[in-house]
Design an enzyme around this catalytic site. Structure first.
Site, PDB file in Angstrom:
ATOM      1  N   PRO A 119       0.807  -1.230   0.000  1.00  0.00           N
ATOM      2  CA  PRO A 119       0.000   0.000   0.000  1.00  0.00           C
ATOM      3  C   PRO A 119       0.837   1.275   0.000  1.00  0.00           C
ATOM      4  O   PRO A 119       1.792   1.416   0.765  1.00  0.00           O
ATOM      5  CB  PRO A 119      -0.818  -0.123   1.280  1.00  0.00           C
ATOM      6  CG  PRO A 119      -0.931  -1.595   1.503  1.00  0.00           C
ATOM      7  CD  PRO A 119       0.395  -2.158   1.045  1.00  0.00           C
ATOM      8  N   CYS A 120       0.433   2.216  -0.865  1.00  0.00           N
ATOM      9  CA  CYS A 120       1.195   3.457  -1.025  1.00  0.00           C
ATOM     10  C   CYS A 120       0.669   4.608  -0.168  1.00  0.00           C
ATOM     11  O   CYS A 120       1.352   5.615  -0.007  1.00  0.00           O
ATOM     12  CB  CYS A 120       1.197   3.881  -2.490  1.00  0.00           C
ATOM     13  SG  CYS A 120      -0.430   4.383  -3.105  1.00  0.00           S
ATOM     14  N   GLN A 121      -0.524   4.473   0.392  1.00  0.00           N
ATOM     15  CA  GLN A 121      -1.141   5.597   1.102  1.00  0.00           C
ATOM     16  C   GLN A 121      -0.262   6.179   2.219  1.00  0.00           C
ATOM     17  O   GLN A 121      -0.260   7.401   2.410  1.00  0.00           O
ATOM     18  CB  GLN A 121      -2.508   5.196   1.671  1.00  0.00           C
ATOM     19  CG  GLN A 121      -3.541   4.911   0.620  1.00  0.00           C
ATOM     20  CD  GLN A 121      -3.573   3.453   0.194  1.00  0.00           C
ATOM     21  OE1 GLN A 121      -2.600   2.719   0.341  1.00  0.00           O
ATOM     22  NE2 GLN A 121      -4.698   3.015  -0.357  1.00  0.00           N
TER      23      GLN A 121
END
Length: 140
Positions: free
Chosen positions: A72-74
């Protein structure tokens, strides 16, 4: 034939590329139920795992040539709050654990550029310089 595995597999972008290269997809790990249905449909002979926290990958040690994934990049994205380790979607430690357990020959990880400014802020300019030099060298 090379052996491929994916974590944070989504709908199988890396798995599809591996198939095109006639690599064997050995395992995937994806929590989203819809994405798992897609993975199971297109790769019925692959072992599919659903919980990165419960997944113990040491049984694959030395068996995987290429491990791919897009954690996940968030937590890192410039478009978000950039909470890094304080974000509950911060799954880099799980990616690192799986890499350590599997010990693949190659690793292909996809994420946003903001990752570097959180994980290794002191080396960003060096990385950018090396990337630009490599791009210019290959562009000739």
């Amino acid at each position: 034939m090379l052996k491929h595995a994916s974590i944070f597999s989504g709908i199988g972008g890396f798995d599809l590329a591996a198939s095109w290269l006639i690599w064997e997809n050995v395992f995937s790990c994806e929590k989203d139920p819809f994405c798992r249905k897609i993975l199971q449909h297109y790769w019925p002979h692959t072992t599919h795992h659903d919980d990165i926290y419960q997944f113990k990958a040491d049984r694959y040690r030395g068996l995987i040539d290429v491990l791919s994934g897009g954690f996940p990049c968030q937590p890192f994205s410039l478009a978000g709050k950039r909470k890094g380790k304080k974000d509950d979607r911060y799954l880099w430690p799980e990616a690192r654990r799986i890499i350590t357990e599997v010990r693949p020959k190659w690793i292909v990880l996809e994420n946003v550029a903001g990752l570097f400014t959180i994980l290794e802020p002191e080396s960003v300019s060096e990385m950018k310089t090396q990337a630009i030099e490599l791009f210019c060298k290959n562009d000739k």
